[in-house]
Design a protein around this motif. Structure first.
Motif, PDB file in Angstrom:
ATOM      1  N   LEU A 172       0.905  -1.016  -0.032  1.00 48.23           N
ATOM      2  CA  LEU A 172      -0.112  -0.041  -0.049  1.00 48.23           C
ATOM      3  C   LEU A 172       0.950   1.234  -0.041  1.00 48.23           C
ATOM      4  CD1 LEU A 172      -3.001   1.066   0.144  1.00 48.23           C
ATOM      5  CD2 LEU A 172      -2.873   0.688   2.521  1.00 48.23           C
ATOM      6  N   GLU A 173       1.973   1.054   0.416  1.00 44.02           N
ATOM      7  CA  GLU A 173       2.846   2.439   0.497  1.00 44.02           C
ATOM      8  C   GLU A 173       2.860   3.189  -0.798  1.00 44.02           C
ATOM      9  OE1 GLU A 173       6.690   0.542   2.177  1.00 44.02           O
ATOM     10  OE2 GLU A 173       6.119   1.494   3.865  1.00 44.02           O
ATOM     11  N   PRO A 174       3.165   2.783  -2.103  1.00 47.97           N
ATOM     12  CA  PRO A 174       3.101   3.235  -3.284  1.00 47.97           C
ATOM     13  C   PRO A 174       1.877   4.501  -3.179  1.00 47.97           C
ATOM     14  CG  PRO A 174       3.639   1.331  -4.005  1.00 47.97           C
ATOM     15  CD  PRO A 174       3.364   1.115  -2.416  1.00 47.97           C
ATOM     16  N   ALA A 175       0.720   4.254  -2.746  1.00 48.79           N
ATOM     17  CA  ALA A 175      -0.369   5.031  -2.625  1.00 48.79           C
ATOM     18  C   ALA A 175      -0.142   6.602  -1.906  1.00 48.79           C
ATOM     19  CB  ALA A 175      -1.630   4.417  -1.919  1.00 48.79           C
ATOM     20  N   GLN A 176       0.800   6.651  -1.293  1.00 51.34           N
ATOM     21  CA  GLN A 176       1.325   7.786  -0.575  1.00 51.34           C
ATOM     22  C   GLN A 176       1.695   8.847  -1.708  1.00 51.34           C
ATOM     23  OE1 GLN A 176       3.617   7.104   3.186  1.00 51.34           O
ATOM     24  NE2 GLN A 176       4.415   5.851   1.984  1.00 51.34           N
ATOM     25  N   ALA A 177       2.059   8.448  -3.033  1.00 49.15           N
ATOM     26  CA  ALA A 177       2.230   9.158  -3.896  1.00 49.15           C
ATOM     27  C   ALA A 177       1.033  10.038  -4.190  1.00 49.15           C
ATOM     28  CB  ALA A 177       2.642   8.549  -5.484  1.00 49.15           C
ATOM     29  N   CYS A 178      -0.115   9.842  -3.920  1.00 49.11           N
ATOM     30  CA  CYS A 178      -1.245  10.654  -3.879  1.00 49.11           C
ATOM     31  C   CYS A 178      -1.521  11.315  -2.738  1.00 49.11           C
ATOM     32  CB  CYS A 178      -2.402   9.486  -4.228  1.00 49.11           C
ATOM     33  SG  CYS A 178      -3.969  10.768  -4.476  1.00 49.11           S
ATOM     34  N   SER A 179      -1.229  12.806  -2.735  1.00 49.52           N
ATOM     35  CA  SER A 179      -1.182  13.491  -1.714  1.00 49.52           C
ATOM     36  C   SER A 179      -2.633  14.142  -1.485  1.00 49.52           C
ATOM     37  CB  SER A 179      -0.114  14.396  -1.663  1.00 49.52           C
ATOM     38  OG  SER A 179      -0.001  15.177  -2.717  1.00 49.52           O
ATOM     39  N   ASP A 180      -3.438  13.812  -2.556  1.00 49.31           N
ATOM     40  CA  ASP A 180      -4.913  14.584  -2.355  1.00 49.31           C
ATOM     41  C   ASP A 180      -5.786  13.930  -1.519  1.00 49.31           C
ATOM     42  OD1 ASP A 180      -4.081  16.275  -4.579  1.00 49.31           O
ATOM     43  OD2 ASP A 180      -4.940  15.035  -6.220  1.00 49.31           O
TER      44      ASP A 180
END
Length: 154
Positions: free
Chosen positions: A91-99
């Motif tokens: 799930l960590e790559p989802a941090q790329a979405c700061s929205d």
């Protein structure tokens, strides 16, 4: 999945759908959470974050279900430290979405830390497909008790 976009809400939705399509019989749960067994004399399970009915965090449910080989049906599943660490990593790559906030990722990291610091505690993944489904465990009952206006029967 490298061609999928982790940096936008639409991209995260596409990733959720991509992962969900790979789970036979998948149906999104109405609620889910990762809980910790009681640490003291309290009988209550601890849930750092609960995805209550009406929530918007479907990607975390699919990621957790993928790691556990689960279809989203109502269940309480044992969750090892290694499985939870794999879910965090996935799930960590989802941090790329700061929205959007990432409360599941934060909560799961706290559970991993707690498991590292207190090996007597256990983790469980709780999925609820339908609020009318019977409660599957004390952890499930504790999670459902956090839902506003819902008192589960144990």
């Amino acid at each position: 999945m490298s061609d999928l976009d982790w940096s936008t809400p639409d991209g995260l939705a596409a990733i959720r759908d991509h992962l969900a399509a790979r789970i036979e019989g998948w149906r999104p749960p109405v609620a889910h959470a990762v809980g910790l067994s009681p640490a003291s004399s309290s009988p209550e399970w601890v849930f750092p974050h609960v995805n209550a009915p009406g929530g918007q965090h479907g990607l975390s449910a699919v990621v957790l279900a993928t790691v556990l080989g689960h279809d989203g049906s109502t269940a309480t599943l044992p969750l090892s430290r290694a499985e939870l660490a794999a879910a965090v990593e996935s799930l960590e790559p989802a941090q790329a979405c700061s929205d959007v906030p990432h409360p599941n990722l934060e909560a799961w990291r706290r559970v991993v830390d707690e498991l590292d610091g207190n090996p007597a505690r256990e983790a469980r993944a709780v999925f609820v497909a339908d609020l009318d489904d019977p409660v599957t465990s004390e952890a499930d009952g504790s999670m459902r008790a956090t839902f506003e206006g819902h008192a589960p029967e144990l």
